[in-house]
Design a protein around this motif. Sequence first.
Motif, PDB file in Angstrom:
ATOM      1  N   SER A 156       0.815  -1.216   0.000  1.00  0.00           N
ATOM      2  CA  SER A 156       0.000   0.000   0.000  1.00  0.00           C
ATOM      3  C   SER A 156       0.850   1.267   0.000  1.00  0.00           C
ATOM      4  O   SER A 156       0.386   2.322  -0.417  1.00  0.00           O
ATOM      5  CB  SER A 156      -0.934   0.010   1.209  1.00  0.00           C
ATOM      6  OG  SER A 156      -0.195   0.044   2.418  1.00  0.00           O
TER       7      SER A 156
ATOM      8  N   TRP B 126       0.060  -8.704  -7.479  1.00  0.00           N
ATOM      9  CA  TRP B 126      -0.518  -7.399  -7.186  1.00  0.00           C
ATOM     10  C   TRP B 126      -0.231  -6.434  -8.314  1.00  0.00           C
ATOM     11  O   TRP B 126       0.687  -6.603  -9.099  1.00  0.00           O
ATOM     12  CB  TRP B 126      -0.025  -6.856  -5.845  1.00  0.00           C
ATOM     13  CG  TRP B 126       1.397  -6.412  -5.797  1.00  0.00           C
ATOM     14  CD1 TRP B 126       1.895  -5.165  -6.021  1.00  0.00           C
ATOM     15  CD2 TRP B 126       2.538  -7.221  -5.470  1.00  0.00           C
ATOM     16  NE1 TRP B 126       3.263  -5.131  -5.866  1.00  0.00           N
ATOM     17  CE2 TRP B 126       3.684  -6.372  -5.523  1.00  0.00           C
ATOM     18  CE3 TRP B 126       2.706  -8.560  -5.129  1.00  0.00           C
ATOM     19  CZ2 TRP B 126       4.967  -6.846  -5.252  1.00  0.00           C
ATOM     20  CZ3 TRP B 126       3.984  -9.031  -4.865  1.00  0.00           C
ATOM     21  CH2 TRP B 126       5.087  -8.175  -4.929  1.00  0.00           C
TER      22      TRP B 126
ATOM     23  N   THR C  62      -2.815  -2.896  -5.020  1.00  0.00           N
ATOM     24  CA  THR C  62      -3.941  -3.818  -4.886  1.00  0.00           C
ATOM     25  C   THR C  62      -3.556  -5.238  -5.263  1.00  0.00           C
ATOM     26  O   THR C  62      -3.006  -5.470  -6.355  1.00  0.00           O
ATOM     27  CB  THR C  62      -5.117  -3.374  -5.786  1.00  0.00           C
ATOM     28  OG1 THR C  62      -5.472  -2.025  -5.470  1.00  0.00           O
ATOM     29  CG2 THR C  62      -6.315  -4.279  -5.601  1.00  0.00           C
ATOM     30  N   GLU C  63      -3.832  -6.174  -4.379  1.00  0.00           N
ATOM     31  CA  GLU C  63      -3.631  -7.575  -4.728  1.00  0.00           C
ATOM     32  C   GLU C  63      -4.734  -7.998  -5.691  1.00  0.00           C
ATOM     33  O   GLU C  63      -5.912  -7.748  -5.445  1.00  0.00           O
ATOM     34  CB  GLU C  63      -3.652  -8.461  -3.482  1.00  0.00           C
ATOM     35  CG  GLU C  63      -3.306  -9.906  -3.787  1.00  0.00           C
ATOM     36  CD  GLU C  63      -3.078 -10.736  -2.536  1.00  0.00           C
ATOM     37  OE1 GLU C  63      -2.608 -11.876  -2.668  1.00  0.00           O
ATOM     38  OE2 GLU C  63      -3.368 -10.233  -1.421  1.00  0.00           O
ATOM     39  N   ILE C  64      -4.345  -8.629  -6.808  1.00  0.00           N
ATOM     40  CA  ILE C  64      -5.333  -8.938  -7.856  1.00  0.00           C
ATOM     41  C   ILE C  64      -5.539 -10.427  -8.070  1.00  0.00           C
ATOM     42  O   ILE C  64      -6.497 -10.824  -8.738  1.00  0.00           O
ATOM     43  CB  ILE C  64      -4.931  -8.301  -9.197  1.00  0.00           C
ATOM     44  CG1 ILE C  64      -3.564  -8.814  -9.656  1.00  0.00           C
ATOM     45  CG2 ILE C  64      -4.941  -6.783  -9.090  1.00  0.00           C
ATOM     46  CD1 ILE C  64      -3.179  -8.360 -11.051  1.00  0.00           C
TER      47      ILE C  64
END
Length: 274
Positions: free
Chosen positions: A238, A257, A261-263
């Motif tokens: 972050s 990520w 943001t983790e995707i």
Amino acid sequence: MNPASGTDIRRVWVETIMGTEVSVHARGTEVFATLPALDAAVEATFAELHRADAVFSTYRPDSDISQIRTGAFAIEDADPDVAEVADACALAEERTNGLFRANWRGWFDPTGYVKGWAVERAARRHLARVLSFPGASAVGINAGGDMRLFTADDSDWVWRVGIADPHHPGALVATVEVRNGAVATSGTAERGSHIVDPRTGGKATRIASATVVADSLTEADLWATVAAVSGDDLSWISHADTRSGVLVASDGGVRRWLGATEISVQPANSFLAA
């Protein structure tokens, strides 16, 4: 690294520096590829990295870092680059909430930071400028798998970097595309359990491979080390200002990520079963 398009001539120079293979890759027209100034820029890059190794190597007893460790002289008496790196490492410790520390063993050891810093500086000083030469398309440097990549504004070149699956030689977990930026990888896959969690002094073994894409190799190398140390905790992304990254756990699980943001989360063995 493969071309997206075009038929540029490719040239490669290789030297062993800092205990690893360092290669410079340049692409462009025949006029560009044969410019003496291009060879001179590469030679200057290698020379600067050899000098950095002479100052910062923890394996050479005559290096400034080794002399500081033995108490022969203080940081302020060493090469001016040492003080610069020491200040940067102190800031990195603050930025990473202690996941990176250069003094965790009781003496100054910037391993985990200095290689990315040295390659980034040398690349910016000597390689970035070759993109202004006639016929230049792209230039990049690969230092033991960590890369700093540049592409000319008027070129359609894209560097495609494969991220190896540490559990299955020859297989890829992902491929990232970079025009201008850096890619760094850390973890246990290539060199075994050599990464230490500075908070505990114990080996960091939960991550087999941590790959980070960032604007500079200084940042990519730092945060790849942090990723390898932090294991399952990705709260640091972050505030890391990385572009993207991929973690491959020791049990085979994969996490990705983008920005902050983790995707994607793939449990152990799901990647290969898909």
